[in-house]
Design a protein around this motif. Structure first.
Motif, PDB file in Angstrom:
ATOM      1  N   ASN A  45       0.810  -1.227   0.000  1.00 13.30           N
ATOM      2  CA  ASN A  45       0.000   0.000   0.000  1.00 13.30           C
ATOM      3  C   ASN A  45       0.838   1.269   0.000  1.00 13.30           C
ATOM      4  N   LYS A  46       2.145   1.152  -0.227  1.00 14.56           N
ATOM      5  CA  LYS A  46       3.022   2.321  -0.083  1.00 14.56           C
ATOM      6  C   LYS A  46       2.693   3.441  -1.068  1.00 14.56           C
ATOM      7  N   ASP A  47       2.040   3.124  -2.187  1.00 15.36           N
ATOM      8  CA  ASP A  47       1.707   4.159  -3.166  1.00 15.36           C
ATOM      9  C   ASP A  47       0.314   4.741  -2.952  1.00 15.36           C
ATOM     10  N   ASP A  48      -0.439   4.181  -2.029  1.00 15.82           N
ATOM     11  CA  ASP A  48      -1.780   4.673  -1.712  1.00 15.82           C
ATOM     12  C   ASP A  48      -1.719   5.260  -0.299  1.00 15.82           C
ATOM     13  N   LYS A  49      -1.676   6.583  -0.193  1.00 14.87           N
ATOM     14  CA  LYS A  49      -1.437   7.235   1.091  1.00 14.87           C
ATOM     15  C   LYS A  49      -2.478   6.860   2.147  1.00 14.87           C
ATOM     16  N   VAL A  50      -3.731   6.797   1.752  1.00 12.28           N
ATOM     17  CA  VAL A  50      -4.791   6.483   2.724  1.00 12.28           C
ATOM     18  C   VAL A  50      -4.658   5.049   3.208  1.00 12.28           C
ATOM     19  N   ALA A  51      -4.495   4.105   2.274  1.00 13.71           N
ATOM     20  CA  ALA A  51      -4.357   2.691   2.633  1.00 13.71           C
ATOM     21  C   ALA A  51      -3.059   2.463   3.421  1.00 13.71           C
TER      22      ALA A  51
END
Length: 247
Positions: free
Chosen positions: A151-157
């Protein structure tokens, strides 16, 4: 040896009347050995002259002057990178805890906290069962770590995954939060945020060009650790582990 000045004003050194604070006066008197014999036997000493090396001039090397004999009499034990009085206390505390736990293991019909401690200690010492279980008990945590990486590229996740790590496992990769006394009003506690820590010594190790070799060695070590989770006899990391460490 100089005699004590019994008329020295309160708050001054009892041997030379210098205006040291009371605690400092005792400190200096122990260095120059001007305390009375009866005072030495009852005083709480903050300084042990036997640890000092008086063959060294303090103006030349104050550290050796202050600690020389202690260092000579307390070489660094094998298995330690450094050794000091705090380490001595830590090891002594560990040995005392081991003695207490060993005594608990011999007892039967325990209840309450003693039983909990005994069960926890014996489960940690059951190497045969631990080896048989392998990484099974750690799998949920490893899965959570993979979720964070995915999830490192999805800030919320990514933030949600970090929250799960903190909530379930008490792991704080970037920062931690807790309650502590308010520094401006110690009558109550407030929320406090602090750095979660890094694995390399400081920021420079992650960015400076002259630290590239250390970063490479660090990644290789992490890759090997990941490989050993799957194969305890491995001597080199797998490609998958290398790719994961690079992340």
């Amino acid at each position: 040896m100089a005699s004590h000045d019994t008329n020295a004003p309160e708050g001054k050194c009892p041997c030379c009347s210098n205006p040291w604070q009371a605690a400092t006066a005792g400190f200096f008197c122990q260095i120059c050995d001007e305390t009375k014999e009866e005072e030495k036997s009852t005083a709480v000493r903050g300084l042990d002259r036997s640890n000092m090396d008086f063959t060294v001039e303090p103006k030349d090397n104050f550290y050796s002057y202050s600690n020389g004999n202690w260092m000579k009499n307390n070489p660094i034990p094998s298995g330690y990178s450094s050794w000091n009085t705090f380490q001595v206390l830590r090891v002594k505390s560990q040995e005392d805890c081991k003695t207490i736990l060993a005594e608990l293991s011999k007892k039967k019909d325990l209840g309450g906290e003693e039983k909990k401690v005994k069960v926890f200690y014996e489960s940690a010492m059951d190497e045969e069962k631990i080896e048989a279980a392998g990484i099974g008990p750690m799998q949920p945590l490893l899965d959570m770590c993979k979720e964070v990486a995915d999830n490192k590229d999805d800030k919320v996740a990514f933030a949600a995954s970090l929250g799960k790590l903190a909530l379930k496992y008490g792991i704080h990769p970037f920062f931690g939060i807790g309650a502590g006394p308010d520094q401006k009003n110690s009558d109550h506690s407030i929320a406090q945020i602090y750095q979660g820590g890094i694995k390399l010594p400081d920021r420079d190790y992650y960015f400076d060009e002259d630290k590239e070799e250390k970063r490479t060695a660090y990644k290789k070590t992490m890759a090997l650790m990941l490989t050993l989770l799957e194969d305890s006899g491995a001597t080199s990391p797998t490609d998958e582990a290398v790719a994961t460490a690079e992340k």
